[in-house]
Design a protein around this motif. Structure first.
Motif, PDB file in Angstrom:
ATOM      1  N   ASN A  38     -17.612 -18.544 -38.857  1.00 14.93           N
ATOM      2  CA  ASN A  38     -18.596 -18.406 -37.779  1.00 14.93           C
ATOM      3  C   ASN A  38     -19.757 -17.518 -38.201  1.00 14.93           C
ATOM      4  N   ILE A  42     -23.640 -18.795 -38.335  1.00 16.26           N
ATOM      5  CA  ILE A  42     -24.750 -18.182 -37.600  1.00 16.26           C
ATOM      6  C   ILE A  42     -25.892 -17.843 -38.546  1.00 16.26           C
ATOM      7  N   LEU A 159     -19.835 -15.021 -30.239  1.00  9.84           N
ATOM      8  CA  LEU A 159     -20.928 -15.933 -29.902  1.00  9.84           C
ATOM      9  C   LEU A 159     -20.444 -17.385 -29.932  1.00  9.84           C
ATOM     10  N   ALA A 160     -19.559 -17.681 -30.856  1.00 11.60           N
ATOM     11  CA  ALA A 160     -19.029 -19.048 -30.982  1.00 11.60           C
ATOM     12  C   ALA A 160     -18.166 -19.434 -29.789  1.00 11.60           C
ATOM     13  N   HIS A 167     -24.868 -20.327 -26.313  1.00 12.03           N
ATOM     14  CA  HIS A 167     -24.910 -20.082 -27.762  1.00 12.03           C
ATOM     15  C   HIS A 167     -26.294 -20.387 -28.308  1.00 12.03           C
ATOM     16  N   ASP A 168     -26.832 -21.552 -27.960  1.00 13.73           N
ATOM     17  CA  ASP A 168     -28.116 -21.993 -28.525  1.00 13.73           C
ATOM     18  C   ASP A 168     -29.277 -21.113 -28.083  1.00 13.73           C
ATOM     19  N   PHE A 205     -22.375 -12.986 -22.913  1.00 17.53           N
ATOM     20  CA  PHE A 205     -22.030 -12.547 -24.268  1.00 17.53           C
ATOM     21  C   PHE A 205     -21.531 -11.110 -24.265  1.00 17.53           C
TER      22      PHE A 205
END
Length: 218
Positions: A38, A42, A159-160, A167-168, A205
């Motif tokens: 991950n 990122i 974040l994943a 996320h985006d 988050f």
């Protein structure tokens, strides 16, 4: 990312995993590298703009990086997680540099253009800082900065876990530095909606990170 390696990490430190691999338990190397998928994803995502994504995929770049790390692990001389992260970033920047040169500049025969590894590495370091800054930390000593770089790997895992839109929008805003107008275009929504989505995403988050740090994340 497989959940098994991440759950095993608190029981066996990264340094211990590295020592065991060097002592002959080579089969554990895949599990060790998988912990940072991950994180690498990122970093790779923040470096590929729309033009580059038409020619290469983030997943392919990360896979190349992990395969190279697995193949060349004997060349790694460090023993800590921080040193491992620095080594993985170096491999990623190397593959990213050559991928850009191969895909973007391959047809320019008149002038040989090469992507500076230093510039690529600097962009990756900036991405790490952006990821670490999502969770403010008042400490700013050199040792704390190092810890924040290592924290970035954990934050990438958190974040994943967010839904794709959250996320985006965080990647676009905090890691790629896009304006809300640019985010709106990318996500096919209005700028005001993009801002509200980002605020909700950041709140979620932080909530996910707080729960994880308390050891209660399921």
């Amino acid at each position: 990312m497989s959940s098994a390696p991440a759950e095993a990490a608190p029981e066996v430190s990264i340094s211990e995993m590295i020592t065991r691999i060097r002592s002959g338990r080579r089969q554990s190397l895949g599990d060790l590298l998988q912990i940072y998928r991950n994180y690498l994803n990122i970093l790779a995502t923040t470096q590929l703009d729309a033009r580059l994504r038409r020619r290469m995929s983030t997943s392919d770049l990360v896979q190349e990086t992990m395969l190279a790390a697995h193949r060349d692990f004997d060349q790694f001389r460090g023993g800590s997680e921080g040193e491992l992260l620095a080594w993985l970033r170096q491999i990623l920047s190397h593959h990213l540099s050559h991928a850009i040169e191969r895909n973007v500049f391959a047809k320019k025969r008149d002038i040989r253009r090469e992507v500076s590894l230093d510039k690529v590495a600097k962009r990756i370091d900036d991405s790490i800082a952006g990821l670490s800054n999502l969770i403010p930390d008042p400490a700013a000593t050199p040792s704390e900065i190092v810890c924040r770089r290592e924290l970035a790997a954990d934050l990438a895992d958190q974040l994943a876990k967010l839904k794709p839109s959250y996320h985006d929008v965080i990647v676009y805003r905090n890691l790629q530095g896009c304006s809300f107008e640019e985010i709106a275009t990318k996500m096919d929504i209005k700028p005001g909606a993009a801002r509200m989505l980002w605020l909700r995403a950041i709140a979620k988050f932080k909530e996910v990170c707080d729960v994880n740090m308390a050891g209660d994340l399921s």
